[in-house]
Structures are given as structure tokens and as C-alpha cells.
Motif scaffolding. Structure first.
Motif, PDB file in Angstrom:
ATOM      1  N   ILE A  58       0.730  -5.943  -3.628  1.00 26.03           N
ATOM      2  CA  ILE A  58       0.637  -5.003  -2.513  1.00 26.03           C
ATOM      3  C   ILE A  58       1.959  -4.262  -2.319  1.00 26.03           C
ATOM      4  CG2 ILE A  58       0.206  -4.770  -0.043  1.00 26.03           C
ATOM      5  CD1 ILE A  58      -2.267  -5.423  -1.806  1.00 26.03           C
ATOM      6  N   ASP A  59       3.069  -4.952  -2.502  1.00 23.88           N
ATOM      7  CA  ASP A  59       4.381  -4.282  -2.436  1.00 23.88           C
ATOM      8  C   ASP A  59       4.474  -3.195  -3.498  1.00 23.88           C
ATOM      9  OD1 ASP A  59       5.283  -5.838  -0.329  1.00 23.88           O
ATOM     10  OD2 ASP A  59       6.328  -7.282  -1.618  1.00 23.88           O
ATOM     11  N   ASN A  62       2.319  -0.236  -2.602  1.00 21.41           N
ATOM     12  CA  ASN A  62       2.930   0.537  -1.522  1.00 21.41           C
ATOM     13  C   ASN A  62       4.043   1.441  -2.041  1.00 21.41           C
ATOM     14  OD1 ASN A  62       3.005   1.043   1.372  1.00 21.41           O
ATOM     15  ND2 ASN A  62       4.975  -0.003   1.379  1.00 21.41           N
ATOM     16  N   ASN A  63       4.771   0.970  -3.060  1.00 20.43           N
ATOM     17  CA  ASN A  63       5.816   1.797  -3.673  1.00 20.43           C
ATOM     18  C   ASN A  63       5.225   2.854  -4.596  1.00 20.43           C
ATOM     19  OD1 ASN A  63       8.027   0.473  -2.462  1.00 20.43           O
ATOM     20  ND2 ASN A  63       7.977  -1.157  -3.998  1.00 20.43           N
ATOM     21  N   PRO A  66       2.622   5.484  -1.731  1.00 25.14           N
ATOM     22  CA  PRO A  66       2.953   5.320  -0.312  1.00 25.14           C
ATOM     23  C   PRO A  66       1.802   5.758   0.588  1.00 25.14           C
ATOM     24  CG  PRO A  66       4.755   6.391  -1.494  1.00 25.14           C
ATOM     25  CD  PRO A  66       3.593   6.343  -2.443  1.00 25.14           C
ATOM     26  N   VAL A  67       1.617   5.009   1.649  1.00 25.31           N
ATOM     27  CA  VAL A  67       0.477   5.246   2.532  1.00 25.31           C
ATOM     28  C   VAL A  67       0.495   6.658   3.114  1.00 25.31           C
ATOM     29  CG1 VAL A  67       1.639   4.330   4.583  1.00 25.31           C
ATOM     30  CG2 VAL A  67      -0.860   4.225   4.415  1.00 25.31           C
ATOM     31  N   GLU A  68       1.676   7.260   3.233  1.00 22.11           N
ATOM     32  CA  GLU A  68       1.765   8.613   3.777  1.00 22.11           C
ATOM     33  C   GLU A  68       1.089   9.644   2.879  1.00 22.11           C
ATOM     34  OE1 GLU A  68       4.903   5.959   5.150  1.00 22.11           O
ATOM     35  OE2 GLU A  68       4.417   6.689   3.134  1.00 22.11           O
ATOM     36  N   LYS A  71      -3.468   7.715   1.419  1.00 19.12           N
ATOM     37  CA  LYS A  71      -4.016   7.004   2.567  1.00 19.12           C
ATOM     38  C   LYS A  71      -5.306   6.253   2.252  1.00 19.12           C
ATOM     39  CE  LYS A  71      -4.244   6.300   7.162  1.00 19.12           C
ATOM     40  NZ  LYS A  71      -3.253   5.518   7.916  1.00 19.12           N
ATOM     41  N   ARG A  86      -4.750  -6.966   2.994  1.00 20.28           N
ATOM     42  CA  ARG A  86      -3.313  -6.689   2.999  1.00 20.28           C
ATOM     43  C   ARG A  86      -3.046  -5.187   3.000  1.00 20.28           C
ATOM     44  NH1 ARG A  86      -4.066 -11.641   0.668  1.00 20.28           N
ATOM     45  NH2 ARG A  86      -2.342 -13.165   0.691  1.00 20.28           N
ATOM     46  N   LEU A  87      -3.870  -4.431   2.279  1.00 20.07           N
ATOM     47  CA  LEU A  87      -3.707  -2.977   2.276  1.00 20.07           C
ATOM     48  C   LEU A  87      -3.982  -2.397   3.658  1.00 20.07           C
ATOM     49  CD1 LEU A  87      -5.434  -2.218  -1.136  1.00 20.07           C
ATOM     50  CD2 LEU A  87      -3.029  -1.785  -0.591  1.00 20.07           C
ATOM     51  N   ARG A  90      -1.180  -2.712   5.924  1.00 16.85           N
ATOM     52  CA  ARG A  90      -0.099  -1.762   5.643  1.00 16.85           C
ATOM     53  C   ARG A  90      -0.439  -0.351   6.129  1.00 16.85           C
ATOM     54  NH1 ARG A  90       3.799  -3.359   1.635  1.00 16.85           N
ATOM     55  NH2 ARG A  90       3.781  -5.649   1.593  1.00 16.85           N
ATOM     56  N   TYR A  92      -3.351   1.462   5.224  1.00 14.68           N
ATOM     57  CA  TYR A  92      -4.274   2.208   4.371  1.00 14.68           C
ATOM     58  C   TYR A  92      -5.691   2.174   4.957  1.00 14.68           C
ATOM     59  CZ  TYR A  92      -0.696   2.085   0.677  1.00 14.68           C
ATOM     60  OH  TYR A  92       0.466   2.234  -0.049  1.00 14.68           O
TER      61      TYR A  92
END
Length: 281
Positions: A58-59, A62-63, A66-68, A71, A86-87, A90, A92
Motif C-alpha cells: 500500500i505504501d 501510494n507513492n 498518489p491519491v491526489e 483517486k 487499506r486503500l 488512505r 482512495y
């Protein structure tokens, strides 16, 4: 007890590549508890990774995405939602898809208890209808390679249709090194209290078979004392990087980068598996 010897002999023949058994273990109601348990026990074939590994994945996601900017995520073959949860935590927007109803029911209950908004769907990823809606698709824990070439093509087509332009895919597969190390064997065992398949008394006939074109199968034929016969075939397609790149290119993806695993580690030659990030053309 009456055993149908003719049927047993027919089942015991070496199957054609990707030939189905008498039952798909992921859909067998008699093995529903085993399938769900497998997601929480890495010692059970086909089970999930441990929690720390999943957290690292998940890390990496995310890298990578990125959720921005990425999405909307679809988790294909989500099982009981270990990654989807987990997503969602964060930030998503997650859709989880799995064809095992028991796993989906568990995932829905867990999401409700944790107040997570996740859209779980009990569907077959080879037939799912998606339309230009997602930024990222996950197809992890080497799910892709268990399907035959025709179904793999359908899966990639479905994902391609469901991603927005420039959308990403994270998947992992067994490598050709894994194929080279695969050791054929045949074993039969009588059941005991620790049998992973059933509490009912049975004989297990197990065979690990190696086929041309980097295909392997692990077969389990269960012979129960009431005469019931069940056969599970667990197939795997092994890939070189070039094999995978050719296959995804034909489906409209570019292979952006190869990693050691879905945690984003640096790729190492002769590893028994690898992960790849694909991008919709």
C-alpha cells in the motif's frame, strides 16, 4: 461406500493445459471456509501475504499513484478486502471485485464495522463490464497467470476499457525462473485432522505437472469415503519480462517498469516472480 473407478481413472489422466477440474476451489461451497482462511494464512496455497507485506504494498501504491491524481482504484480479485480496506483508509475511492461470495460478504462486513465506504462486487473479472472510470487497477498476488491465454486477453481488455487515458495497472506474475525450478511430483496421502481440504475422511492424490510454454499445474484429487470425487486444478503461466511485455502491448498497454514485487523493490535477475506497472496507451 462405492468408488466409481472409471470416473476416477478418467479424472486422473493428465489434463490439457488450463483444463478445469471437476470443481473450482474458489467457488466450491464445501471449501468456502478454507478459501476464506487462506486469505489470512500464507501457508495455505493461494493464500494472502502477511500484514506487513500488504502494508508495504500500500505504501508503494501510494507513492506510485498518489491519491491526489489517482483517486479511483479497482482491486481485481480483492478477496476479503485486505488491500481494499487499506486503500480506502488512505483516501482512495475503491471498488473491490471477487467471484467468491464468501470473501465478498466478509469484506462488506469488515468495511461496515470500520465505517469504510468501499464498493464490493461479486463478479468474474473475465466478464466484468467497466467503462473509462478508474485511475488505477490492481491485479496482484499472481492472479493474472492462473488464467488461460483467452481469459487473460479478456481481462486485459476489460481493464483497458475501464481505465481512464493514462491509467495504471499494477500486477505480478511468476517468472520463467520459477518455471525452471518447478519440480514435478506425485504424492498420495490419507487425510488427518490437519487436512486443509476437508474434515471428512478422504484420500488426496496430488500431482505437480510441468507443461511446455512455461505452464504448470498443481492437481488435487480428493477421494472421499462416501464415494465422492473432487478434482481441483491450479494452473500457472510463467513469464519472462519479454513474454509479459508482448502480451500487454497487444492489449493496448505499455510496460512502464518492472519491480521485484508489488512492494516496489528493485528487480533482480533470476527471481521467481516479478511485478510490472502498465500504462494505458
Amino acid at each position: 461406500m462405492v468408488i466409481n473407478i472409471e470416473k476416477l481413472l478418467e479424472i486422473a489422466k493428465n489434463p490439457e493445459p488450463f483444463e478445469e477440474g471437476t470443481q473450482e476451489i474458489w467457488l466450491d461451497p464445501d471449501r468456502a471456509d478454507l478459501v476464506l482462511k487462506g486469505h489470512f494464512d500464507e501457508n495455505i496455497p493461494g493464500g494472502s501475504r502477511d500484514s506487513s507485506f500488504i502494508d508495504e504494498t500500500i505504501d508503494f501504491v501510494n507513492n506510485l499513484a498518489p491519491v491526489e491524481k489517482y483517486k479511483k482504484v479497482i482491486d481485481l480479485g480483492c478477496g476479503p478486502g485486505l488491500y481494499s480496506q487499506r486503500l480506502a483508509m488512505r483516501g482512495y475511492d475503491v471498488v473491490g471485485v471477487d467471484f467468491n461470495q464468501n470473501s465478498i460478504d466478509y469484506a462488506i462486513r469488515e468495511a461496515q464495522e470500520k465505517n469504510l465506504s468501499i464498493d464490493y462486487r461479486n463478479e468474474d473479472i473475465t466478464n466484468i463490464e467497466l467503462e473509462n472510470d478508474f485511475d488505477l487497477a490492481l491485479l496482484i498476488y499472481q492472479i493474472y497467470g492462473v488464467f488461460n491465454p483467452t481469459k487473460r486477453k479478456k481481462i486485459l481488455s476489460n481493464i483497458h476499457r475501464g481505465l481512464k487515458p493514462g491509467g495504471l495497472v499494477l500486477l505480478d506474475v511468476l517468472s520463467d525462473t520459477s518455471y525452471e525450478k518447478f519440480e514435478p511430483k506425485i504424492v498420495w496421502t490419507l487425510s488427518n485432522e490437519g487436512s486443509i481440504f476437508s474434515d471428512k475422511r478422504h484420500l488426496t492424490l496430488y500431482a505437480a505437472l510441468k507443461y511446455p510454454n512455461k505452464v504448470t499445474v498443481e492437481r488435487s484429487i480428493l477421494v472421499f469415503d462416501d464415494g465422492e470425487l473432487v478434482n481441483y486444478n491450479y494452473w500457472n503461466q510463467n513469464f519472462s519480462i519479454e513474454d509479459l511485455e508482448k502480451e500487454v502491448d497487444e492489449a493496448g498497454f505499455t510496460l512502464e517498469k518492472v519491480y521485484a514485487d508489488v512492494n516496489g523493490g528493485e528487480y533482480v535477475n533470476n527471481s521467481e516472480f516479478f511485478a510490472a506497472v502498465l500504462k494505458k496507451k
